[in-house]
Design a protein around this motif. Structure first.
Motif, PDB file in Angstrom:
ATOM      1  N   VAL A   1      31.778  47.123  41.621  1.00 49.46           N
ATOM      2  CA  VAL A   1      33.026  47.615  41.030  1.00 49.46           C
ATOM      3  C   VAL A   1      34.175  46.666  41.337  1.00 49.46           C
ATOM      4  O   VAL A   1      35.113  46.543  40.546  1.00 49.46           O
ATOM      5  N   GLU A   2      34.100  45.982  42.471  1.00 49.25           N
ATOM      6  CA  GLU A   2      35.159  45.038  42.811  1.00 49.25           C
ATOM      7  C   GLU A   2      35.196  43.872  41.826  1.00 49.25           C
ATOM      8  O   GLU A   2      36.269  43.470  41.360  1.00 49.25           O
ATOM      9  N   ASP A   3      34.019  43.326  41.495  1.00 51.30           N
ATOM     10  CA  ASP A   3      33.977  42.246  40.511  1.00 51.30           C
ATOM     11  C   ASP A   3      34.478  42.728  39.153  1.00 51.30           C
ATOM     12  O   ASP A   3      35.190  42.000  38.450  1.00 51.30           O
ATOM     13  N   CYS A   4      34.118  43.939  38.788  1.00 53.62           N
ATOM     14  CA  CYS A   4      34.588  44.496  37.517  1.00 53.62           C
ATOM     15  C   CYS A   4      36.109  44.598  37.498  1.00 53.62           C
ATOM     16  O   CYS A   4      36.763  44.218  36.511  1.00 53.62           O
ATOM     17  N   ALA A   5      36.676  45.115  38.575  1.00 48.79           N
ATOM     18  CA  ALA A   5      38.125  45.297  38.629  1.00 48.79           C
ATOM     19  C   ALA A   5      38.846  43.953  38.579  1.00 48.79           C
ATOM     20  O   ALA A   5      39.840  43.792  37.861  1.00 48.79           O
ATOM     21  N   ARG A   6      38.355  42.995  39.337  1.00 47.77           N
ATOM     22  CA  ARG A   6      39.001  41.679  39.338  1.00 47.77           C
ATOM     23  C   ARG A   6      38.924  41.026  37.964  1.00 47.77           C
ATOM     24  O   ARG A   6      39.883  40.375  37.509  1.00 47.77           O
ATOM     25  N   THR A   7      37.795  41.180  37.305  1.00 45.06           N
ATOM     26  CA  THR A   7      37.620  40.583  35.980  1.00 45.06           C
ATOM     27  C   THR A   7      38.591  41.184  34.975  1.00 45.06           C
ATOM     28  O   THR A   7      39.233  40.468  34.195  1.00 45.06           O
ATOM     29  N   LEU A   8      38.724  42.505  34.991  1.00 46.15           N
ATOM     30  CA  LEU A   8      39.557  43.167  33.994  1.00 46.15           C
ATOM     31  C   LEU A   8      41.046  43.081  34.309  1.00 46.15           C
ATOM     32  O   LEU A   8      41.879  43.174  33.401  1.00 46.15           O
ATOM     33  N   ALA A   9      41.397  42.911  35.571  1.00 42.96           N
ATOM     34  CA  ALA A   9      42.805  42.854  35.954  1.00 42.96           C
ATOM     35  C   ALA A   9      43.510  41.629  35.393  1.00 42.96           C
ATOM     36  O   ALA A   9      44.737  41.615  35.249  1.00 42.96           O
ATOM     37  N   GLU A  10      42.743  40.603  35.064  1.00 44.32           N
ATOM     38  CA  GLU A  10      43.314  39.366  34.517  1.00 44.32           C
ATOM     39  C   GLU A  10      43.253  39.398  32.994  1.00 44.32           C
ATOM     40  O   GLU A  10      42.200  39.668  32.409  1.00 44.32           O
ATOM     41  N   GLY A  11      44.379  39.124  32.367  1.00 46.01           N
ATOM     42  CA  GLY A  11      44.390  38.965  30.919  1.00 46.01           C
ATOM     43  C   GLY A  11      44.303  40.243  30.113  1.00 46.01           C
ATOM     44  O   GLY A  11      44.005  40.196  28.916  1.00 46.01           O
ATOM     45  N   HIS A  12      44.552  41.381  30.729  1.00 38.15           N
ATOM     46  CA  HIS A  12      44.512  42.666  30.012  1.00 38.15           C
ATOM     47  C   HIS A  12      45.785  43.449  30.323  1.00 38.15           C
ATOM     48  O   HIS A  12      45.767  44.415  31.098  1.00 38.15           O
ATOM     49  N   PRO A  13      46.907  43.049  29.730  1.00 38.61           N
ATOM     50  CA  PRO A  13      48.194  43.652  30.090  1.00 38.61           C
ATOM     51  C   PRO A  13      48.341  45.123  29.733  1.00 38.61           C
ATOM     52  O   PRO A  13      49.193  45.820  30.292  1.00 38.61           O
ATOM     53  N   HIS A  14      47.525  45.633  28.797  1.00 40.33           N
ATOM     54  CA  HIS A  14      47.631  47.048  28.423  1.00 40.33           C
ATOM     55  C   HIS A  14      46.726  47.955  29.264  1.00 40.33           C
ATOM     56  O   HIS A  14      46.726  49.168  29.061  1.00 40.33           O
ATOM     57  N   LEU A  15      45.970  47.388  30.192  1.00 40.18           N
ATOM     58  CA  LEU A  15      45.125  48.184  31.077  1.00 40.18           C
ATOM     59  C   LEU A  15      46.013  48.883  32.101  1.00 40.18           C
ATOM     60  O   LEU A  15      46.709  48.228  32.877  1.00 40.18           O
ATOM     61  N   ARG A  16      45.966  50.220  32.119  1.00 34.84           N
ATOM     62  CA  ARG A  16      46.879  50.997  32.954  1.00 34.84           C
ATOM     63  C   ARG A  16      46.232  51.611  34.190  1.00 34.84           C
ATOM     64  O   ARG A  16      46.922  51.893  35.173  1.00 34.84           O
ATOM     65  N   MET A  17      44.937  51.862  34.151  1.00 35.18           N
ATOM     66  CA  MET A  17      44.217  52.407  35.303  1.00 35.18           C
ATOM     67  C   MET A  17      42.793  51.893  35.249  1.00 35.18           C
ATOM     68  O   MET A  17      42.298  51.476  34.201  1.00 35.18           O
ATOM     69  N   ILE A  18      42.127  51.972  36.392  1.00 29.94           N
ATOM     70  CA  ILE A  18      40.710  51.619  36.453  1.00 29.94           C
ATOM     71  C   ILE A  18      40.032  52.584  37.411  1.00 29.94           C
ATOM     72  O   ILE A  18      40.652  53.052  38.373  1.00 29.94           O
ATOM     73  N   GLY A  19      38.772  52.917  37.144  1.00 29.48           N
ATOM     74  CA  GLY A  19      38.133  53.872  38.038  1.00 29.48           C
ATOM     75  C   GLY A  19      36.699  54.172  37.687  1.00 29.48           C
ATOM     76  O   GLY A  19      36.004  53.342  37.082  1.00 29.48           O
ATOM     77  N   VAL A  20      36.262  55.382  38.063  1.00 30.03           N
ATOM     78  CA  VAL A  20      34.861  55.786  37.904  1.00 30.03           C
ATOM     79  C   VAL A  20      34.808  57.236  37.434  1.00 30.03           C
ATOM     80  O   VAL A  20      35.676  58.048  37.752  1.00 30.03           O
ATOM     81  N   ASN A  21      33.761  57.545  36.670  1.00 31.93           N
ATOM     82  CA  ASN A  21      33.517  58.931  36.270  1.00 31.93           C
ATOM     83  C   ASN A  21      32.032  59.106  36.001  1.00 31.93           C
ATOM     84  O   ASN A  21      31.257  58.145  36.038  1.00 31.93           O
ATOM     85  N   CYS A  22      31.634  60.343  35.727  1.00 30.12           N
ATOM     86  CA  CYS A  22      30.244  60.683  35.421  1.00 30.12           C
ATOM     87  C   CYS A  22      29.292  60.080  36.455  1.00 30.12           C
ATOM     88  O   CYS A  22      28.264  59.489  36.123  1.00 30.12           O
ATOM     89  N   THR A  23      29.654  60.258  37.708  1.00 23.44           N
ATOM     90  CA  THR A  23      28.986  59.666  38.855  1.00 23.44           C
ATOM     91  C   THR A  23      28.871  60.750  39.922  1.00 23.44           C
ATOM     92  O   THR A  23      29.751  61.611  40.016  1.00 23.44           O
ATOM     93  N   PRO A  24      27.806  60.769  40.724  1.00 22.27           N
ATOM     94  CA  PRO A  24      27.719  61.786  41.779  1.00 22.27           C
ATOM     95  C   PRO A  24      28.943  61.771  42.683  1.00 22.27           C
ATOM     96  O   PRO A  24      29.426  60.688  43.077  1.00 22.27           O
ATOM     97  N   PRO A  25      29.470  62.930  43.050  1.00 24.72           N
ATOM     98  CA  PRO A  25      30.725  62.975  43.813  1.00 24.72           C
ATOM     99  C   PRO A  25      30.635  62.334  45.190  1.00 24.72           C
ATOM    100  O   PRO A  25      31.651  61.859  45.711  1.00 24.72           O
ATOM    101  N   GLN A  26      29.444  62.278  45.766  1.00 28.25           N
ATOM    102  CA  GLN A  26      29.322  61.700  47.103  1.00 28.25           C
ATOM    103  C   GLN A  26      29.559  60.189  47.116  1.00 28.25           C
ATOM    104  O   GLN A  26      29.781  59.609  48.180  1.00 28.25           O
ATOM    105  N   PHE A  27      29.512  59.540  45.954  1.00 29.26           N
ATOM    106  CA  PHE A  27      29.771  58.102  45.879  1.00 29.26           C
ATOM    107  C   PHE A  27      31.244  57.781  45.648  1.00 29.26           C
ATOM    108  O   PHE A  27      31.673  56.636  45.794  1.00 29.26           O
ATOM    109  N   ALA A  28      32.028  58.784  45.257  1.00 31.58           N
ATOM    110  CA  ALA A  28      33.363  58.514  44.729  1.00 31.58           C
ATOM    111  C   ALA A  28      34.327  57.956  45.773  1.00 31.58           C
ATOM    112  O   ALA A  28      35.115  57.050  45.476  1.00 31.58           O
ATOM    113  N   GLU A  29      34.285  58.470  46.992  1.00 30.07           N
ATOM    114  CA  GLU A  29      35.235  58.002  48.005  1.00 30.07           C
ATOM    115  C   GLU A  29      35.059  56.515  48.269  1.00 30.07           C
ATOM    116  O   GLU A  29      36.047  55.760  48.333  1.00 30.07           O
TER     117      GLU A  29
END
Length: 318
Positions: free
Chosen positions: A209-237
């Motif tokens: 997820v870190e590589d994903c966030a770093r990749t999308l944070a560059e060159g995407h000025p309209h990106l307002r949030m990043i995160g996770v969903n539809c995933t077991p809750p024990q992984f979320a923290e």
């Protein structure tokens, strides 16, 4: 006029999203064992889609997701809808939300001191249209042009219909997400990205997820949030912690209840274990989540729990 995410976050400090569309619809008698899944209700039971949105507003949701996750042009036309009918149903998912939001606001919301809830236009992954659980795997084996064609028109329709942000959600693949994000940028549409994840640090296709966030944070000025969903809750923290540590974007998290999906039968098995949803929500807030909600198998009672947890967290700071 669209509502800005930053304005609602500034007022609420932590944004509360809604929960599942499917589980409340099933509880009201909808048969969702269909390739269209919840999109079937757009055509056949729109009044129940409205009721789901209203229940989440009343539970405390500051933002809600349109019933368009499985409403795709290929999926709808394969089920016999014309192209025009398919496009109209996708737009209708936004219209239903906005109409119910307006009615709730006039009757209850305006006098409550709460902000008007954000409309999040759900853009599910290509794998959702396959109706075989591919949104939890990725690796579709299709061309970039197929993915662009799949996403482009639906995103245009949702944005033109008046959604406040596009929700690129349950994305198992960084490659697909970059294509969809680029389309949102071409539209000039604000959006967020939320990945489906297989553990506490990797999205379903295997990238961290870190590589994903770093990749999308560059060159995407309209990106307002990043995160996770539809995933077991024990992984979320853990996932929130990873995301908070590698990019400056607000982090959104809305996991499942903890049950396991069988994509062949479209049924859920097991019972949620561990902390209740409110306790989980406080953990995610302490980890740095700016937006919290629920995905599959969560209902308005889960959002009420999250609302109480936010109240405690903001009062005590823990």
């Amino acid at each position: 006029m669209r509502i800005a995410l930053d304005e609602v976050l500034a007022q609420q400090k932590i944004l509360l999203l809604d929960g599942s569309m499917s589980t409340p619809l099933e509880a009201m008698g909808c048969d969702l064992n269909d390739p269209l899944w919840t999109a079937r209700a757009l055509a056949e039971r729109p009044e129940l889609v409205r009721k789901v949105h209203l229940d989440y507003f009343r539970a405390g949701a500051d933002a809600g997701i349109t019933d368009s996750y499985q409403a795709t042009i290929p999926g709808l036309t394969e089920r016999g809808y014309s192209l025009r009918e398919a496009e109209d149903l996708i737009a209708r998912s936004v219209e239903l939300f906005l109409e119910e939001r307006r009615a709730w606001w006039e009757e209850e919301g305006r006098g409550s001191g709460r902000p008007m809830p954000l409309c999040l236009g759900s853009v599910g992954p290509y794998g959702a249209c396959l109706a075989d659980g591919s949104e939890y795997r990725g690796n579709y084996g299709v061309s970039d042009q197929v993915l662009r064609d799949f996403h482009r028109r639906r995103m245009e329709i949702l944005w033109e219909a008046g959604t406040d942000l596009l929700a690129l959600e349950t994305m198992p693949s960084l490659h697909e997400t970059r294509i969809a994000a680029d389309l949102a940028e071409e539209l000039g549409a604000d959006y967020y990205v939320s990945f489906s994840c297989r553990d506490g640090s990797h999205i379903c296709e295997g990238d961290s997820v870190e590589d994903c966030a770093r990749t999308l944070a560059e060159g995407h000025p309209h990106l307002r949030m990043i995160g996770v969903n539809c995933t077991p809750p024990q992984f979320a923290e853990s996932l929130v912690t990873h995301l908070r540590g590698c990019c400056g974007l607000p982090v959104v998290v809305y996991p499942n209840s903890g049950e396991t999906c069988d994509p062949a039968t479209k049924t859920w098995h097991g019972t949620p274990g561990g902390p209740d949803f409110g306790d989980y929500a406080r953990r995610w807030m302490r980890a740095g989540a700016a937006a919290v909600g629920g995905c599959c198998r969560t209902v308005d009672s889960h959002i009420r729990q999250a609302a109480r947890s936010r109240e405690i967290y903001l009062k005590l700071g823990r």
